[in-house]
Design a protein around this motif. Structure first.
Motif, PDB file in Angstrom:
ATOM      1  N   SER A 216       0.833  -1.198   0.000  1.00 24.74           N
ATOM      2  CA  SER A 216       0.000   0.000   0.000  1.00 24.74           C
ATOM      3  C   SER A 216       0.878   1.263   0.000  1.00 24.74           C
ATOM      4  N   LEU A 217       1.928   1.233   0.824  1.00 22.20           N
ATOM      5  CA  LEU A 217       2.828   2.397   0.890  1.00 22.20           C
ATOM      6  C   LEU A 217       3.531   2.613  -0.446  1.00 22.20           C
ATOM      7  N   ILE A 218       3.879   1.529  -1.118  1.00 21.75           N
ATOM      8  CA  ILE A 218       4.541   1.657  -2.428  1.00 21.75           C
ATOM      9  C   ILE A 218       3.552   2.220  -3.457  1.00 21.75           C
ATOM     10  N   ALA A 219       2.309   1.732  -3.402  1.00 26.78           N
ATOM     11  CA  ALA A 219       1.292   2.215  -4.353  1.00 26.78           C
ATOM     12  C   ALA A 219       1.121   3.730  -4.203  1.00 26.78           C
ATOM     13  N   GLU A 220       1.120   4.176  -2.954  1.00 31.72           N
ATOM     14  CA  GLU A 220       0.954   5.608  -2.700  1.00 31.72           C
ATOM     15  C   GLU A 220       2.218   6.377  -3.115  1.00 31.72           C
ATOM     16  N   LEU A 221       3.364   5.816  -2.743  1.00 30.86           N
ATOM     17  CA  LEU A 221       4.654   6.451  -3.053  1.00 30.86           C
ATOM     18  C   LEU A 221       4.819   6.703  -4.540  1.00 30.86           C
ATOM     19  N   LEU A 222       4.360   5.732  -5.349  1.00 34.34           N
ATOM     20  CA  LEU A 222       4.613   5.794  -6.787  1.00 34.34           C
ATOM     21  C   LEU A 222       3.371   6.187  -7.576  1.00 34.34           C
ATOM     22  N   ASP A 223       2.344   6.636  -6.847  1.00 31.55           N
ATOM     23  CA  ASP A 223       1.145   7.114  -7.531  1.00 31.55           C
ATOM     24  C   ASP A 223       0.563   6.055  -8.470  1.00 31.55           C
ATOM     25  N   ALA A 224       0.421   4.859  -7.968  1.00 35.84           N
ATOM     26  CA  ALA A 224      -0.073   3.758  -8.808  1.00 35.84           C
ATOM     27  C   ALA A 224      -1.561   3.946  -9.097  1.00 35.84           C
ATOM     28  N   ASP A 225      -2.006   3.359 -10.213  1.00 34.44           N
ATOM     29  CA  ASP A 225      -3.428   3.451 -10.586  1.00 34.44           C
ATOM     30  C   ASP A 225      -4.255   2.356  -9.915  1.00 34.44           C
ATOM     31  N   ARG A 226      -3.624   1.259  -9.559  1.00 34.01           N
ATOM     32  CA  ARG A 226      -4.320   0.150  -8.901  1.00 34.01           C
ATOM     33  C   ARG A 226      -3.360  -0.554  -7.938  1.00 34.01           C
ATOM     34  N   LEU A 227      -3.949  -1.113  -6.858  1.00 36.95           N
ATOM     35  CA  LEU A 227      -3.205  -2.060  -6.011  1.00 36.95           C
ATOM     36  C   LEU A 227      -3.966  -3.376  -6.062  1.00 36.95           C
ATOM     37  N   ILE A 228      -3.254  -4.457  -6.351  1.00 33.47           N
ATOM     38  CA  ILE A 228      -3.891  -5.784  -6.375  1.00 33.47           C
ATOM     39  C   ILE A 228      -3.223  -6.643  -5.306  1.00 33.47           C
ATOM     40  N   ILE A 229      -4.003  -7.043  -4.314  1.00 35.91           N
ATOM     41  CA  ILE A 229      -3.478  -7.879  -3.236  1.00 35.91           C
ATOM     42  C   ILE A 229      -3.919  -9.314  -3.523  1.00 35.91           C
ATOM     43  N   LEU A 230      -2.965 -10.174  -3.824  1.00 34.84           N
ATOM     44  CA  LEU A 230      -3.312 -11.560  -4.142  1.00 34.84           C
ATOM     45  C   LEU A 230      -3.278 -12.408  -2.879  1.00 34.84           C
ATOM     46  N   SER A 231      -4.366 -13.123  -2.678  1.00 37.47           N
ATOM     47  CA  SER A 231      -4.533 -13.941  -1.483  1.00 37.47           C
ATOM     48  C   SER A 231      -4.846 -15.363  -1.938  1.00 37.47           C
TER      49      SER A 231
END
Ligand code: GLU
Length: 258
Positions: free
Chosen positions: A155-170
């Motif tokens: 999540s912190l990386i997604a915010e840091l790099l201004d990502a368009d999506r975060l996908i958490i695979l479970s």
């Protein structure tokens, strides 16, 4: 109309990478890399956050004489991280691609020089077409500098790099109204950040093996990331083509939106 997707963060946990004998599954790694290669061809940048260093270390060392739990985790991760990177490196090479490793502790995300250095490193890798593979630096991150789990790191990386999506695979298909194995429980397809869904989790949460995290933590992270206006998915990483299907707007997993 859906916005264009140029940059995504994909997080894969130990539960997805391993089977019941706690061994890392080659076909799962290959399928992940294959999908990243498909997205690369479409000019979508992917940052992969992969756990698995501890379990890979256990594969190599087996039982140790070390009594202290933290020290054991440090040692397993130190030995396991290069092993898992070697596997990714070889797989990406098979697809004509390159990958690089970025390890971090929570402290690195505080405002200041470390944070800037990290952004520079990621942007440099991405501009060269190299796939960044992130993990917590488990060899030194203990107590205060430790993430609650790799979901938080992603999540912190997604915010840091201004990502368009975060996908958490479970290893489950998403957020269910009860235990995912119960016949009566159904998957929730979309959750908005103001929706109260936390009560569904207690019964469906199962936490085992070397990975940290669990569904309660994923839910918290997914909502927190969506609040920053980064749509976030929890989906089953053991399913074929799951990442590409999400990017193609298929009804997969649970999507968290603002
Ligand atoms: N960083 C740990 C590893 O590579 C996993 C942390 C987590 O499960 O979230 O094994």
């Amino acid at each position: 109309m859906e916005d264009t997707i140029k940059r995504i963060v994909v997080k894969v946990g130990t539960n997805v990478l391993t089977n019941k004998d706690n061994r890392i599954q080659g076909p799962i790694l290959r399928e992940l890399v294959r999908q990243i290669a498909v997205l690369y061809e479409r000019d979508i940048q992917v940052i992969l956050v992969s756990s698995g260093s501890a379990i890979a270390g256990i594969e190599i060392l087996g039982d140790t004489k070390i009594k202290d739990k933290s020290q054991r985790r440090q040692v397993y991760s130190s030995v396991g991280q290069p092993r898992i990177m070697r596997r990714y490196y070889t797989l990406f090479q098979d697809f004509g691609m390159r990958c690089g490793q970025v390890l971090a502790t929570k402290r690195d995300f505080d405002p200041g020089k470390y944070r800037e250095n990290m952004i520079n490193c990621y942007e440099g890798l991405l501009s060269e077409g190299v796939i960044p593979i992130a993990n917590e630096d488990d060899t030194v991150s203990l107590t205060t500098s430790m993430f609650s789990d790799n979901d938080e790191l992603a999540s912190l990386i997604a915010e840091l790099l201004d990502a368009d999506r975060l996908i958490i695979l479970s290893d489950t298909d998403g957020l269910f109204t009860g235990h995912p194995d119960d016949e009566d429980s159904v998957k929730i397809n979309v959750v908005t950040t103001d929706q109260k869904v936390e009560h569904y989790v207690q019964s469906s949460d199962k936490k085992e093996g070397e990975g940290r995290g669990g569904m309660a933590s994923k839910l918290k992270v997914a909502k927190g990331t969506a609040r920053k206006n980064i749509p976030t998915y929890i989906a089953n990483g053991k399913k074929h083509n799951v990442i590409v299907d999400i990017i193609d707007h298929k009804q997969i997993g649970t999507k968290f939106i603002l």
